[in-house]
Design a protein around this motif. Structure first.
Motif, PDB file in Angstrom:
ATOM      1  N   ALA A  44       0.836  -1.209   0.000  1.00 30.89           N
ATOM      2  CA  ALA A  44       0.000   0.000   0.000  1.00 30.89           C
ATOM      3  C   ALA A  44       0.869   1.256   0.000  1.00 30.89           C
ATOM      4  CB  ALA A  44      -0.921  -0.010   1.220  1.00 30.89           C
ATOM      5  N   GLN A  45       1.908   1.258   0.803  1.00 36.08           N
ATOM      6  CA  GLN A  45       2.802   2.423   0.829  1.00 36.08           C
ATOM      7  C   GLN A  45       3.530   2.591  -0.496  1.00 36.08           C
ATOM      8  OE1 GLN A  45       5.194   1.725   4.354  1.00 36.08           O
ATOM      9  NE2 GLN A  45       3.964   3.210   5.493  1.00 36.08           N
ATOM     10  N   ASP A  46       3.981   1.484  -1.085  1.00 33.98           N
ATOM     11  CA  ASP A  46       4.671   1.559  -2.377  1.00 33.98           C
ATOM     12  C   ASP A  46       3.761   2.126  -3.466  1.00 33.98           C
ATOM     13  OD1 ASP A  46       6.964   0.515  -1.275  1.00 33.98           O
ATOM     14  OD2 ASP A  46       6.682  -1.503  -2.111  1.00 33.98           O
ATOM     15  N   LEU A  47       2.532   1.648  -3.511  1.00 38.42           N
ATOM     16  CA  LEU A  47       1.613   2.124  -4.546  1.00 38.42           C
ATOM     17  C   LEU A  47       1.205   3.575  -4.310  1.00 38.42           C
ATOM     18  CD1 LEU A  47      -0.597  -1.039  -5.064  1.00 38.42           C
ATOM     19  CD2 LEU A  47       1.276  -0.209  -6.495  1.00 38.42           C
ATOM     20  N   THR A  48       1.059   3.955  -3.058  1.00 37.66           N
ATOM     21  CA  THR A  48       0.752   5.352  -2.747  1.00 37.66           C
ATOM     22  C   THR A  48       1.919   6.236  -3.173  1.00 37.66           C
ATOM     23  OG1 THR A  48      -0.587   4.651  -0.866  1.00 37.66           O
ATOM     24  CG2 THR A  48       0.071   6.959  -0.930  1.00 37.66           C
ATOM     25  N   GLN A  49       3.120   5.785  -2.890  1.00 36.90           N
ATOM     26  CA  GLN A  49       4.315   6.526  -3.297  1.00 36.90           C
ATOM     27  C   GLN A  49       4.373   6.663  -4.814  1.00 36.90           C
ATOM     28  OE1 GLN A  49       6.441   7.839  -1.046  1.00 36.90           O
ATOM     29  NE2 GLN A  49       7.530   8.846  -2.695  1.00 36.90           N
ATOM     30  N   GLU A  50       4.077   5.581  -5.521  1.00 40.46           N
ATOM     31  CA  GLU A  50       4.077   5.612  -6.986  1.00 40.46           C
ATOM     32  C   GLU A  50       3.033   6.610  -7.501  1.00 40.46           C
ATOM     33  OE1 GLU A  50       4.847   4.956 -10.959  1.00 40.46           O
ATOM     34  OE2 GLU A  50       6.050   4.390  -9.221  1.00 40.46           O
ATOM     35  N   ALA A  51       1.869   6.631  -6.895  1.00 37.89           N
ATOM     36  CA  ALA A  51       0.833   7.572  -7.314  1.00 37.89           C
ATOM     37  C   ALA A  51       1.305   9.016  -7.112  1.00 37.89           C
ATOM     38  CB  ALA A  51      -0.461   7.320  -6.537  1.00 37.89           C
ATOM     39  N   PHE A  52       1.965   9.280  -6.011  1.00 39.19           N
ATOM     40  CA  PHE A  52       2.471  10.635  -5.778  1.00 39.19           C
ATOM     41  C   PHE A  52       3.607  10.982  -6.730  1.00 39.19           C
ATOM     42  CE2 PHE A  52       0.064  10.610  -1.814  1.00 39.19           C
ATOM     43  CZ  PHE A  52      -0.377  11.926  -1.762  1.00 39.19           C
ATOM     44  N   CYS A  53       4.430  10.011  -7.091  1.00 37.82           N
ATOM     45  CA  CYS A  53       5.495  10.269  -8.073  1.00 37.82           C
ATOM     46  C   CYS A  53       4.895  10.644  -9.420  1.00 37.82           C
ATOM     47  CB  CYS A  53       6.389   9.044  -8.219  1.00 37.82           C
ATOM     48  SG  CYS A  53       7.484   8.778  -6.822  1.00 37.82           S
ATOM     49  N   ARG A  54       3.855   9.942  -9.817  1.00 37.25           N
ATOM     50  CA  ARG A  54       3.194  10.255 -11.082  1.00 37.25           C
ATOM     51  C   ARG A  54       2.513  11.624 -11.019  1.00 37.25           C
ATOM     52  NH1 ARG A  54       0.645   4.553 -13.282  1.00 37.25           N
ATOM     53  NH2 ARG A  54       2.594   3.375 -13.137  1.00 37.25           N
ATOM     54  N   THR A  55       2.036  11.966  -9.855  1.00 39.63           N
ATOM     55  CA  THR A  55       1.412  13.281  -9.681  1.00 39.63           C
ATOM     56  C   THR A  55       2.461  14.379  -9.771  1.00 39.63           C
ATOM     57  OG1 THR A  55      -0.281  12.300  -8.274  1.00 39.63           O
ATOM     58  CG2 THR A  55       0.018  14.688  -8.110  1.00 39.63           C
ATOM     59  N   LEU A  56       3.613  14.136  -9.152  1.00 37.65           N
ATOM     60  CA  LEU A  56       4.683  15.145  -9.180  1.00 37.65           C
ATOM     61  C   LEU A  56       5.132  15.442 -10.603  1.00 37.65           C
ATOM     62  CD1 LEU A  56       6.639  16.980  -7.714  1.00 37.65           C
ATOM     63  CD2 LEU A  56       8.190  15.018  -7.469  1.00 37.65           C
ATOM     64  N   GLU A  57       5.163  14.418 -11.457  1.00 39.72           N
ATOM     65  CA  GLU A  57       5.559  14.614 -12.855  1.00 39.72           C
ATOM     66  C   GLU A  57       4.615  15.594 -13.569  1.00 39.72           C
ATOM     67  OE1 GLU A  57       5.447  10.709 -14.503  1.00 39.72           O
ATOM     68  OE2 GLU A  57       7.329  10.100 -13.559  1.00 39.72           O
ATOM     69  N   PRO A  68      -6.834  18.241  -6.280  1.00 42.44           N
ATOM     70  CA  PRO A  68      -5.708  17.432  -6.747  1.00 42.44           C
ATOM     71  C   PRO A  68      -5.632  16.063  -6.053  1.00 42.44           C
ATOM     72  CG  PRO A  68      -4.954  19.631  -6.163  1.00 42.44           C
ATOM     73  CD  PRO A  68      -6.389  19.520  -5.737  1.00 42.44           C
ATOM     74  N   SER A  69      -6.161  15.981  -4.850  1.00 41.87           N
ATOM     75  CA  SER A  69      -6.124  14.695  -4.140  1.00 41.87           C
ATOM     76  C   SER A  69      -6.992  13.654  -4.846  1.00 41.87           C
ATOM     77  CB  SER A  69      -6.559  14.864  -2.685  1.00 41.87           C
ATOM     78  OG  SER A  69      -7.903  15.264  -2.614  1.00 41.87           O
ATOM     79  N   ALA A  70      -8.011  14.086  -5.579  1.00 39.99           N
ATOM     80  CA  ALA A  70      -8.848  13.145  -6.323  1.00 39.99           C
ATOM     81  C   ALA A  70      -8.029  12.465  -7.423  1.00 39.99           C
ATOM     82  CB  ALA A  70     -10.050  13.866  -6.933  1.00 39.99           C
ATOM     83  N   PHE A  71      -7.134  13.232  -8.057  1.00 42.11           N
ATOM     84  CA  PHE A  71      -6.281  12.652  -9.086  1.00 42.11           C
ATOM     85  C   PHE A  71      -5.353  11.604  -8.472  1.00 42.11           C
ATOM     86  CE2 PHE A  71      -2.261  12.435 -11.341  1.00 42.11           C
ATOM     87  CZ  PHE A  71      -2.672  12.156 -12.627  1.00 42.11           C
ATOM     88  N   VAL A  72      -4.696  11.946  -7.382  1.00 41.52           N
ATOM     89  CA  VAL A  72      -3.765  11.023  -6.722  1.00 41.52           C
ATOM     90  C   VAL A  72      -4.512   9.776  -6.259  1.00 41.52           C
ATOM     91  CG1 VAL A  72      -2.233  10.715  -4.751  1.00 41.52           C
ATOM     92  CG2 VAL A  72      -2.223  12.851  -5.988  1.00 41.52           C
ATOM     93  N   ARG A  73      -5.668   9.987  -5.690  1.00 38.34           N
ATOM     94  CA  ARG A  73      -6.466   8.859  -5.193  1.00 38.34           C
ATOM     95  C   ARG A  73      -6.854   7.932  -6.343  1.00 38.34           C
ATOM     96  NH1 ARG A  73      -9.361  11.661  -2.171  1.00 38.34           N
ATOM     97  NH2 ARG A  73     -10.987  12.157  -3.664  1.00 38.34           N
ATOM     98  N   ARG A  74      -7.276   8.497  -7.465  1.00 40.79           N
ATOM     99  CA  ARG A  74      -7.661   7.692  -8.622  1.00 40.79           C
ATOM    100  C   ARG A  74      -6.464   6.896  -9.145  1.00 40.79           C
ATOM    101  NH1 ARG A  74     -11.112   4.839  -9.856  1.00 40.79           N
ATOM    102  NH2 ARG A  74     -12.594   6.449  -9.336  1.00 40.79           N
ATOM    103  N   VAL A  75      -5.309   7.533  -9.258  1.00 38.53           N
ATOM    104  CA  VAL A  75      -4.100   6.845  -9.733  1.00 38.53           C
ATOM    105  C   VAL A  75      -3.731   5.723  -8.767  1.00 38.53           C
ATOM    106  CG1 VAL A  75      -1.617   7.110 -10.156  1.00 38.53           C
ATOM    107  CG2 VAL A  75      -3.220   8.813 -11.048  1.00 38.53           C
ATOM    108  N   ALA A  76      -3.759   6.002  -7.474  1.00 39.37           N
ATOM    109  CA  ALA A  76      -3.385   4.996  -6.475  1.00 39.37           C
ATOM    110  C   ALA A  76      -4.335   3.802  -6.510  1.00 39.37           C
ATOM    111  CB  ALA A  76      -3.372   5.626  -5.082  1.00 39.37           C
TER     112      ALA A  76
END
Length: 175
Positions: A44-57, A68-76
């Motif tokens: 769960a932490q790894d996937l959350t981290q990946e979602a935030f990395c994609r958001t940062l890009e 913006p949290s809706a985007f991160v949540r959807r990606v995660a």
């Protein structure tokens, strides 16, 4: 949930501090949600981290969204769902690949293999081909390329050695 960009002041650039604050404000809550979904805290932490990395890009665009949290949540959640699908596929594949395991050899077979290992190679080959492969003396002689008398000699010596081996083992176990 619709993600709509909000107007950004002209010339305003996204600030790394804004993303850092956003990350700190939302990471834990999203990781807990994925942990409840996946049942694996580290995943769960790894996937959350990946979602935030994609958001940062894409932070320069995502920062302009109403939420913006809706985007991160959807990606995660998409990453988590994909992960579950891959695991399920792998489990199904592995279930089809399971090997059938035969039970271990019986004690008699182990004793025979041990006794055969004590014989010289030629005698062992003759005994195995004659008694286990059910070849005739003539077939063994033809296969090995020796006279039939040699095969008979190997068989005789091999049987004598095997008998001696088993008699000695029997005496050891009686004592």
């Amino acid at each position: 949930m619709t993600v709509r960009p909000r107007p950004r002041p002209p010339g305003a650039a996204p600030s790394p501090v804004d993303f850092t604050e956003f990350y700190q404000a939302h990471f834990h809550r999203l990781a807990v949600q994925l942990y409840a979904y996946l049942g694996d805290h580290a995943e769960a932490q790894d996937l959350t981290q990946e979602a935030f990395c994609r958001t940062l890009e894409r932070w320069d665009r995502i920062d302009a969204y109403d939420d913006p949290s809706a985007f991160v949540r959807r990606v995660a959640w998409n990453l988590a769902t994909s992960r579950l699908r891959r695991v399920r596929t792998a489990v199904r594949y592995l279930a089809r690949q399971r090997e059938e395991h035969a039970p271990g050899p019986e004690p008699d077979r182990v004793a025979l293999m041990t006794a055969l290992a004590t014989l010289p190679t030629a005698q062992r080959r003759a005994v195995v081909l004659y008694h286990l492969a059910h070849l005739s003396v003539a077939e063994i002689a033809d296969q090995v390329g020796v006279p039939e008398g040699t095969v008979k000699s190997w068989l005789s010596r091999g049987r004598t050695a095997l008998a001696r081996h088993f008699i000695e083992r029997q005496e050891i176990h009686r004592a």
